[in-house]
Design an enzyme around this catalytic site. Structure first.
Site, PDB file in Angstrom:
ATOM      1  N   GLY A 249       9.927  28.179  19.241  1.00 18.86           N
ATOM      2  CA  GLY A 249      10.867  27.066  19.150  1.00 18.86           C
ATOM      3  C   GLY A 249      11.897  27.144  20.265  1.00 18.86           C
ATOM      4  N   PHE A 250      12.348  28.356  20.602  1.00 21.32           N
ATOM      5  CA  PHE A 250      13.351  28.568  21.658  1.00 21.32           C
ATOM      6  C   PHE A 250      14.649  27.829  21.370  1.00 21.32           C
ATOM      7  CE2 PHE A 250       9.190  28.811  23.999  1.00 21.32           C
ATOM      8  CZ  PHE A 250       9.164  30.189  24.111  1.00 21.32           C
ATOM      9  N   ILE A 476       9.987  33.274  13.959  1.00 15.40           N
ATOM     10  CA  ILE A 476       9.770  32.289  15.022  1.00 15.40           C
ATOM     11  C   ILE A 476       8.663  32.739  15.976  1.00 15.40           C
ATOM     12  CG2 ILE A 476      11.711  33.283  16.262  1.00 15.40           C
ATOM     13  CD1 ILE A 476      12.401  30.681  17.450  1.00 15.40           C
ATOM     14  N   GLY A 477       8.117  33.912  15.679  1.00 16.70           N
ATOM     15  CA  GLY A 477       7.081  34.482  16.547  1.00 16.70           C
ATOM     16  C   GLY A 477       7.547  35.794  17.144  1.00 16.70           C
ATOM     17  N   THR A 478       8.786  36.149  16.832  1.00 16.61           N
ATOM     18  CA  THR A 478       9.404  37.322  17.440  1.00 16.61           C
ATOM     19  C   THR A 478       9.121  38.616  16.692  1.00 16.61           C
ATOM     20  OG1 THR A 478      11.330  36.672  16.169  1.00 16.61           O
ATOM     21  CG2 THR A 478      11.316  36.051  18.479  1.00 16.61           C
ATOM     22  N   PRO A 645      10.326  48.939  19.104  1.00 16.94           N
ATOM     23  CA  PRO A 645      10.312  48.870  20.579  1.00 16.94           C
ATOM     24  C   PRO A 645       9.168  48.015  21.130  1.00 16.94           C
ATOM     25  CG  PRO A 645      10.678  51.127  19.845  1.00 16.94           C
ATOM     26  CD  PRO A 645      10.351  50.322  18.606  1.00 16.94           C
ATOM     27  N   GLY A 715      20.654  42.193  18.292  1.00 16.89           N
ATOM     28  CA  GLY A 715      19.487  41.341  18.543  1.00 16.89           C
ATOM     29  C   GLY A 715      19.012  41.413  19.976  1.00 16.89           C
ATOM     30  N   GLY A 717      16.481  38.752  21.222  1.00 15.02           N
ATOM     31  CA  GLY A 717      15.620  37.621  21.566  1.00 15.02           C
ATOM     32  C   GLY A 717      16.017  36.897  22.835  1.00 15.02           C
ATOM     33  N   GLU A 718      17.306  36.744  23.052  1.00 12.36           N
ATOM     34  CA  GLU A 718      17.752  35.815  24.072  1.00 12.36           C
ATOM     35  C   GLU A 718      18.307  36.466  25.335  1.00 12.36           C
ATOM     36  OE1 GLU A 718      19.537  32.158  21.809  1.00 12.36           O
ATOM     37  OE2 GLU A 718      19.380  33.838  20.451  1.00 12.36           O
TER      38      GLU A 718
HETATM   39 MO1  MOS Z   1      18.091  30.383  19.783  1.00 12.00          MO
HETATM   40  S1  MOS Z   1      18.615  28.961  21.174  1.00 12.00           S
HETATM   41  O1  MOS Z   1      19.529  30.560  18.957  1.00 12.00           O
HETATM   42  O2  MOS Z   1      16.833  29.629  18.930  1.00 12.00           O
END
Ligand code: MOS
Length: 752
Positions: A249-250, A476-478, A645, A715, A717-718
């Site tokens: 989704g990003f 979300i796929g993570t 990891p 976190g 992810g970003e």
């Molecule tokens: Mo992220 S932009 O918080 O899905």
């Protein structure tokens, strides 16, 4: 140097663990939203406006209504009531498009839905949608790329509530900049970028009386439940939202979009389940994008490289109705030590669909600008850019005036420089060659917030020795399925393969949004507490059940470890597996829930909590054929303890790949004639693919941050996307001598 792990490596936490849902995905058994099919379901296809500014004058539905299999052509006149929703307290009721679909006849962006064809098959619905002629009163759209901030007051509404346009201020920024011995004043531009998760947005809506069930591709089922309940005037508990798997989704699946209430309204009217899957083209029009930003950065320094002033003024484009703030200054106020600073933002309204968060919102475009400015100023000062950052390392968060919970940025820079071989860099333009290629070496730092959303979870211990964990968050796929299994396994001693994970459903305990890279940090305390509570129930049961081996003990005398209950005084060598105790008591399971509070949005935090990192990038340049490639990447991330990891490295690698796209390829282009995002497909909107991806080396520091949770996990992810483009443009400058200040880097800019 990085500390060693305090939890033994035999623990499930910190162990590289393949996805527990991997077999389901690779065998095609994982059910994504559009994979759910219901008996008698109908298919809906929206009619998209072909203007970006104006009014619908006439919709001619007569021909389409008579087409094969068509059940209805819905529009403003016949769809029934869809209400507005409002922001609630906390993080409730968020949407980036507040106007319900079809609320008025005004068209404010290209692709806005103006009608909905519903038919017995997707093909019939599509054919009918294409057969609805729409006449418009057209006005000229404004999709101008030059962004000048709208005239707005000092406090403005944003998607999350009112904020001050001057986000952070200290000292005398203008004065200090004016008198700084060395200064830089540049403007950096990032284009509109469109999220392109492979899974398209989809809804299947089912009504049973006054209850509504939605299969939806959502990064936040509880927020969506709240918004849709408001839109249909229902008690919240009458709406159930289910998202079992997401093909990413990003950010564009964080908040509800208009296709969802459209599907629900159609299902209400026709008395059948209705499925609506948007097209890739629609995904460029109606489900958000990262807005274009224009950011002026002014930096002042002493000749020996101490920052004295930093002014960061950003403007992002926004849709006509909604107040989206990209928050480019997300990390500006704390990233470096500087006594005089101001961070401020404005918005410029355009005839575009509403923007929405996209991986690392704010920090990603913001750090492109500020880290680029840092590199340019280092160049002017003739100071190595790594050293320039070291010189300006802050002792505390100077924006908030509080300590960092854990900041190891200097260790990131040191390790990154070492692994990359930065000491071999010769600073002169075009001075580094290899195999006939010109090399460019660049670097940049990054940061991303770390905090917790509120979370609830439930843990069951069962009589067959298995456990179940339930939390209404999403994967979300993570790797959230895997993380929940790891956390539960850690506490219960049940091996990973015997832990069932339930998520993605509002009928489960309320879990966090899959946003802000905050899921892992948020769920740790809730899952741990649920497991502790379930174990407490087990011990109490074991001491009160007739015939139990612990019948005459008190719970205080017992302990639970590795899935076994034993008498503390006897040590852990013996013990009885919990499944035995349950079976003897004729119990299928013991169950308990846990709950943890948010730290996100705390108005009075004691610590500034963020993750940090840096990127070192090599590009190769062949001026003879104008060929620019990213050749090698070293990224170092300080994100506290890494729970998995393998999944963590995968996240950062994915972010770096997206960073290559951001730096060199991605760019949503609006046609000035009709306001359409004209490259609205995966052939013309170019993202980085395998052939663009060089060897990527990812290193994690291991400094657990216990301000976040008991295992110290923040976190990841970003953050891997933040700063990356600045490292690339710095490397491009090193190879070519050209400073590119507007992304993506185009070959034309290098041919001067
Ligand atoms: Mo992220 S932009 O918080 O899905």
């Amino acid at each position: 140097m990085p500390r060693t792990q305090e939890i033994p490596t035999t623990s499930p936490i910190g162990r590289s663990t393949p996805r527990v849902d991997g077999p389901l995905k690779v065998s095609g058994r994982a059910q994504y939203t559009s994979d759910f099919n219901l008996v008698g379901q109908l298919y809906a296809v929206p009619v998209e406006a072909t203007i970006a500014n104006g009014r619908v004058v006439k919709l001619d539905t007569a021909a389409a209504e008579k087409m094969p299999g068509v059940r209805a052509i819905l529009h403003r006149g016949n769809i029934g009531r869809i209400f507005r929703s409002t922001l609630g307290p906390g993080l409730a009721g968020i949407t980036d498009e507040r106007r319900p679909p079809f609320e008025d006849d005004v068209v404010r962006y290209y692709g806005q839905y103006v009608a909905l064809a519903v038919a017995d098959t997707f093909e019939n619905a599509k054919a009918a949608a294409d057969a609805v002629p729409v006449s418009y009163e057209k006005r000229e759209p404004n999709v101008d790329n030059e962004l000048e901030a709208d005239d707005e007051p000092p406090v403005v509404m944003t998607q999350y509530g009112p904020v001050k346009r001057v986000q952070s201020e200290r000292g005398d920024p203008e004065g200090a900049f004016a008198s700084a011995p060395v200064k830089l004043d540049q403007t950096y531009v990032t284009p509109a970028e469109t999220h392109n998760p492979i899974e398209l947005h989809a809804t299947t809506a089912i009504w049973e009386g006054s209850t509504l069930t939605l299969y939806e591709a959502s990064q936040g089922v509880f927020n969506l439940q709240g918004v849709l309940a408001q839109m249909f005037g229902l008690p919240r508990e009458n709406v159930r939202v289910i998202t079992k798997f997401l093909g990413s989704g990003f950010g564009n699946k964080l908040w509800p979009w208009t296709h969802c209430p459209l599907a629900a309204a159609a299902a209400r009217q026709l008395g059948k389940p209705v499925k609506l899957v948007i097209s890739r083209k629609m995904a460029f029009q109606t489900v958000g994008h990262r807005p274009r930003t224009q950011q002026r950065v002014r930096l002042g320094a002493t000749a020996d490289g101490r920052l004295v002033a930093l002014l960061h003024d950003s403007v992002n484009h926004k849709a006509i109705l909604d107040p989206y703030n990209e928050n480019c200054g997300e990390s500006t106020a704390f990233h470096y030590s500087v006594p005089n600073l101001r961070v401020a933002f404005g918005r410029a309204s355009r005839n575009v669909g509403p923007p929405t968060p996209m991986r690392g919102p704010g920090a990603v475009p913001g750090l492109y600008a500020t880290e680029s400015a840092m590199n340019e100023l280092a160049d002017q000062l003739k100071i190595d850019p790594v050293r320039f950052r070291v010189i300006n390392e802050p002792k505390i968060d100077e924006g908030l005036g509080i300590p960092f919970s854990s900041r190891h940025y200097l260790e990131c820079l040191g390790l990154g420089a070492e692994k990359f071989g930065w000491s071999k860099r010769t600073p002169a333009i075009g001075s580094m060659k290899r195999d006939g290629l010109t090399l460019g070496w660049g670097m940049a730092g990054c940061a991303w917030l770390a905090a917790r959303f509120p979370a609830e979870a439930r843990v069951d211990l069962r009589d067959d020795g298995t456990a179940r964990v339930a939390c209404g968050t999403q994967d979300i796929g993570t790797g959230t399925y895997t993380i929940l299994a790891q956390l539960t396994s850690q506490k219960t001693g049940v091996p990973l393969e015997k832990v069932d994970v339930a998520l993605g459903d509002t009928s489960l305990p309320a879990g966090p949004l899959s946003g802000g890279s905050m899921v892992t940090g948020s769920v740790v305390p809730a899952v741990f507490q649920a497991a502790d509570n379930a174990i407490a129930v087990l011990l109490s049961m074991a001491t009160t059940t007739p015939g139990s081996p612990f019948e005459n003990r008190t719970p205080d005398e017992l302990a639970f470890e590795g899935g076994r209950v034993f008498v503390k005084a006897d040590g852990s060598a013996g013990g009885v597996p919990f499944a035995d105790l349950l079976r003897r008591a004729n119990l299928r399971l013991v169950t308990a829930s846990g709950k943890s509070e948010a730290t996100f949005g705390n108005p009075d935090p004691k610590f500034s909590t963020h993750s940090f990192g840096c990127h070192f990038v090599e590009i190769t340049w062949q001026p003879e054929i104008a060929r620019l490639r990213v050749g090698r990447v070293v990224t170092v991330i300080d994100a506290g303890r890494i729970v998995n990891p393998l999944a963590g490295r995968n996240q950062i690698e994915g972010a770096v790949v997206m960073g290559i796209g951001m730096a060199l390829l991605e760019h949503t282009i609006y046609d000035p004639q009709n306001g359409a995002p004209i490259n609205s497909n995966l052939a013309d909107y170019v993202v980085a693919v395998n052939a663009d991806v060089p060897p990527i080396e990812v290193h994690f520091l291991d400094f657990p941050d216990y301000e976040i949770n008991a295992i110290g996990a923040r976190g990841i992810g970003e953050i891997g996307l933040a700063g990356f483009a600045a490292a690339v443009t710095d490397a491009v400058h090193h190879a070519t001598g050209v400073r590119v200040r507007e992304l993506p880097v185009k070959i034309e800019a290098l041919l001067a």
